[in-house]
Write a protein that holds these residues in place. Structure first.
Motif, PDB file in Angstrom:
ATOM      1  N   VAL A 169      -0.879  13.591  -0.218  1.00 11.84           N
ATOM      2  CA  VAL A 169      -1.741  12.688  -0.982  1.00 11.84           C
ATOM      3  C   VAL A 169      -2.790  13.493  -1.749  1.00 11.84           C
ATOM      4  O   VAL A 169      -3.428  14.388  -1.216  1.00 11.84           O
ATOM      5  N   GLY A 229       0.870  -1.163   0.000  1.00 13.10           N
ATOM      6  CA  GLY A 229       0.000   0.000   0.000  1.00 13.10           C
ATOM      7  C   GLY A 229       0.907   1.213   0.000  1.00 13.10           C
ATOM      8  O   GLY A 229       2.039   1.142   0.504  1.00 13.10           O
ATOM      9  N   TYR A 230       0.445   2.328  -0.572  1.00 16.54           N
ATOM     10  CA  TYR A 230       1.332   3.478  -0.701  1.00 16.54           C
ATOM     11  C   TYR A 230       0.566   4.771  -0.409  1.00 16.54           C
ATOM     12  O   TYR A 230      -0.513   5.003  -0.943  1.00 16.54           O
ATOM     13  N   LEU A 231       1.155   5.572   0.448  1.00 20.25           N
ATOM     14  CA  LEU A 231       0.596   6.896   0.738  1.00 20.25           C
ATOM     15  C   LEU A 231       1.674   7.917   0.389  1.00 20.25           C
ATOM     16  O   LEU A 231       2.662   8.052   1.105  1.00 20.25           O
ATOM     17  N   PRO A 232       1.506   8.623  -0.743  1.00 20.80           N
ATOM     18  CA  PRO A 232       2.538   9.596  -1.122  1.00 20.80           C
ATOM     19  C   PRO A 232       2.483  10.842  -0.242  1.00 20.80           C
ATOM     20  O   PRO A 232       1.482  11.083   0.448  1.00 20.80           O
ATOM     21  N   ARG A 253      -2.908  16.643 -10.378  1.00 22.53           N
ATOM     22  CA  ARG A 253      -3.394  16.194  -9.073  1.00 22.53           C
ATOM     23  C   ARG A 253      -2.342  15.381  -8.327  1.00 22.53           C
ATOM     24  O   ARG A 253      -2.381  15.274  -7.116  1.00 22.53           O
ATOM     25  N   GLY A 254      -1.437  14.774  -9.099  1.00 24.60           N
ATOM     26  CA  GLY A 254      -0.445  13.896  -8.476  1.00 24.60           C
ATOM     27  C   GLY A 254      -1.014  12.533  -8.156  1.00 24.60           C
ATOM     28  O   GLY A 254      -0.532  11.836  -7.255  1.00 24.60           O
ATOM     29  N   THR A 282       0.820   2.403  -8.384  1.00 19.44           N
ATOM     30  CA  THR A 282       1.218   1.441  -7.347  1.00 19.44           C
ATOM     31  C   THR A 282       0.089   0.424  -7.136  1.00 19.44           C
ATOM     32  O   THR A 282       0.150  -0.384  -6.223  1.00 19.44           O
ATOM     33  N   ARG A 283      -0.923   0.490  -7.990  1.00 11.30           N
ATOM     34  CA  ARG A 283      -1.968  -0.553  -8.004  1.00 11.30           C
ATOM     35  C   ARG A 283      -1.590  -1.579  -9.072  1.00 11.30           C
ATOM     36  O   ARG A 283      -0.903  -1.244 -10.043  1.00 11.30           O
ATOM     37  N   SER A 321       0.993   8.501  -9.163  1.00  9.13           N
ATOM     38  CA  SER A 321       1.778   7.585  -8.330  1.00  9.13           C
ATOM     39  C   SER A 321       0.857   6.621  -7.569  1.00  9.13           C
ATOM     40  O   SER A 321       1.227   5.477  -7.326  1.00  9.13           O
ATOM     41  N   LEU A 322      -0.349   7.090  -7.225  1.00 10.71           N
ATOM     42  CA  LEU A 322      -1.297   6.178  -6.572  1.00 10.71           C
ATOM     43  C   LEU A 322      -1.811   5.140  -7.569  1.00 10.71           C
ATOM     44  O   LEU A 322      -1.932   3.953  -7.241  1.00 10.71           O
ATOM     45  N   GLN A 343      -7.242   4.177   1.249  1.00 11.89           N
ATOM     46  CA  GLN A 343      -6.971   3.594  -0.081  1.00 11.89           C
ATOM     47  C   GLN A 343      -5.744   2.683  -0.051  1.00 11.89           C
ATOM     48  O   GLN A 343      -5.670   1.722  -0.804  1.00 11.89           O
TER      49      GLN A 343
END
Lengths: 270, 323
Positions: free
Chosen positions: A114, A108-111, B106-107, B114-115, B110-111, A174
């Motif tokens: 976010v 899981g990733y939280l930049p 929006r950036g 990573t899926r 990267s989210l 998420q």
């Protein structure tokens, strides 16, 4: 909430207490994250050089370093957002160069800062990411995760109206929807007010304690590292200058009063 | 496939909630309807003038020598097609650009990456959504303008006319897809979003306005009002003989025109709507034979630009340029 661990000959199965999630079985790896000689260069600039890092299962690992030390590059490499120039990354024993897609199922990733879809509600955002993670009929799981994060009252509200701290909550939601075994947090407390920092810290500690998730976080906030991390690493000029458990680190530097002093002494050492 | 649908659904939801996008599409629809109303009124004025003229002749005991003006309902769509050709292409660029630019701004890339999604999931979802939006949009524009022609212009549509309209919808849809795919590719590969927008607009200017205009200007028929040869009262066989001495010139003009997807779209739609005289009231089969090459070119442009957008909108490209 607790996780039940079942040890078998070849695997450790973590039975999440969140209902509706399948038991997550990890292969018997002592380390959740292993990098070997990991290097990333941009033309002539070496952002990260021969990083050899190991993070144990169930740890909360804090990666420290000045701006430009290579922290975000490291997280981007570990989350498969970047391809290494050389060296390898293994998450739960899966080599990223062989199967980045398999690694993405595990993490899981939280930049930092976010960003989500502001004109959508919490539910719409989370359903989208749940679908991308391959969850079938994700609504029940989303409600469960929001309930876990005490965020159910914001289920149908637009993200655009949220504060930074609330966005971070949705960001964490998420990141854990698909029950990952490793969670990457890039400067998670950046820009949060003290109350937001405290709430986020509580969430991180609970995630680790309840679900057994290995957490890898980049941060500047050394006070938070002291309160949350079980081990640390310090990057200096793209190289790993130090890595140890928090307890061993404090024991190793008895003359230093705080982690901040330890960090600065390592940073300023030749 | 489920993940592609998720991306497409999110994109459509995003467009539905964007006031700017809805304003642009609404503005276009109103402009197209107004153009048909104006064309209908213009025809009505001509019909009234003809009636006044014939009544005056009849009162003088003179037999009417002039033929009555004829209403070809599909001709009322000319302005709407020209809007699609120019403004539609511009809107397609804006939507295609926005589909990628908003993710970069929006950036959220990267989210997304990573899926566990495939290399083409994002772009297929986005293009699929925009393809649906354009199909709905073109259908609404064509149907609304025809409805206006029927109501305001008292036009009567035959079954063949409906067939021509469906082929027009298909051509317009493909044309808008080409511009959408072009904008997606440019936005994906450009390091700066402002550069992407400028490059897209310059390309639009060249392909939609400059090249067709240069081609038209080089056409002897457009160099003087009524056509060069007609104004010089040169018969068709002599015109052909004269033009035989300018094959290089004509080839250059043709090459210039066929390089523009807009020209293919114009030839295709003007032929099916009978706006081009030689195809007016001709059977669909005859028109099809005449514009097959333009239809093929439209498809080839669409396939080419879509393939390019697939390969330029991969995670590696997007993440490299989204910093």
């Amino acid at each position: 909430m607790k996780s039940l661990y079942v040890f078998t000959e070849k695997s450790i199965c973590r039975l999440s207490v969140l209902s509706g999630t399948r038991p997550y079985c990890d292969t018997m790896n002592e380390f959740a994250i292993v990098t070997k000689d990991l290097t990333k260069s941009y033309k002539d600039v070496v952002a990260l050089e021969n990083l050899n890092l190991s993070v144990r299962q169930g740890e909360i690992f804090g990666l420290l370093g000045h701006n430009g030390a290579g922290k975000t590059t490291t997280v981007n490499l570990l989350t498969t957002l970047l391809v290494p120039t050389s060296g390898t990354v293994e998450i739960e024993g899966v080599d990223s160069s062989k199967s980045a897609k398999d690694i993405r199922k595990l993490i899981g990733y939280l930049p930092e800062n976010v960003q989500l879809y502001n004109n959508m509600t919490t539910m719409e955002n989370l359903r989208f990411f749940a679908n991308l993670s391959g969850l079938k009929k994700p609504e029940a799981r989303i409600k469960e995760v929001l309930d876990y994060l005490n965020f159910n009252s914001h289920y149908n509200k637009s993200i655009g109206t949220f504060s930074k701290g609330m966005r971070q909550r949705v960001g964490i939601a998420q990141a854990i929807l698909h029950n990952p075994s490793v969670l990457f947090l890039d400067e998670p407390t950046s820009g949060l007010d003290p109350e937001g920092v405290r709430q986020l810290r509580d969430v991180i500690i609970r995630l680790n304690a309840d679900l057994g998730v290995t957490i890898f976080m980049n941060t500047h906030l050394l006070s938070e590292v002291t309160k949350t991390c079980s081990s640390i690493g310090i990057l200096k000029g793209g190289k790993l200058a130090y890595q140890n458990s928090m307890n061993s680190t404090l024991a190793e530097f008895p003359d230093q009063d705080s982690l901040e002093d330890i960090y600065l002494s390592i940073e300023t050492a030749d | 496939m489920n993940k592609i649908f998720s991306v497409a659904r999110m994109e459509i939801l995003d467009i539905r909630r964007s006031k700017l996008m809805l304003s642009l599409l609404g503005f276009f629809l109103i402009a197209a309807i107004v153009s048909v109303v104006v064309a209908s009124i213009d025809f009505g004025v001509k019909a009234d003038a003809y009636k006044t003229y014939t009544d005056a002749l009849a009162a003088s005991g003179i037999t009417n020598p002039a033929t009555a003006p004829q209403l070809f309902p599909l001709h009322l769509m000319r302005a709407a097609i020209e809007y699609l050709e120019i403004l539609g292409a511009l809107f397609a660029i804006i939507l295609g650009y926005a589909a990628i630019a908003k993710e970069k701004q929006r950036g959220t890339l990267s989210l997304l990456f990573t899926r566990p999604i495939g290399n083409f999931t994002l772009v297929l979802g986005k293009l699929g959504a925009l393809a649906l939006v354009w199909l709905a949009f073109v259908s609404i524009v064509v149907l609304a303008t025809m409805l206006t022609a029927v109501i305001a212009g008292h036009a009567q549509l035959s079954a063949t006319d409906v067939g021509r309209l469906l082929l027009t919808i298909l051509g317009a849809w493909i044309y808008l897809l080409v511009w959408t795919a072009v904008a997606v590719s440019i936005a994906s590969t450009s390091k700066k979003l402002t550069t992407a927008l400028i490059v897209s607009i310059v390309l639009w200017l060249l392909v939609v306005l400059v090249i067709p205009q240069v081609g038209d200007t080089m056409d002897p028929d457009n160099q003087v009002p009524g056509g060069l040869f007609k104004s010089l009262q040169i018969a068709k066989p002599d015109e052909t003989a004269v033009l035989a001495n300018f094959t290089g010139y004509n080839s250059a003009r043709d090459a210039l025109e066929i390089s523009s997807v807009t020209k293919h779209f114009e030839r295709y739609t003007f032929a099916f709507l009978g706006i081009k005289d030689q195809y007016n009231q001709q059977p669909i089969g005859t028109v099809w034979a005449g514009v097959f090459i333009n239809a093929l070119a439209l498809w080839l442009f669409a396939i080419g630009t879509l393939v390019i957008s697939l390969f330029t909108t991969k995670p590696k490209t997007l993440l490299r340029t989204s910093k």
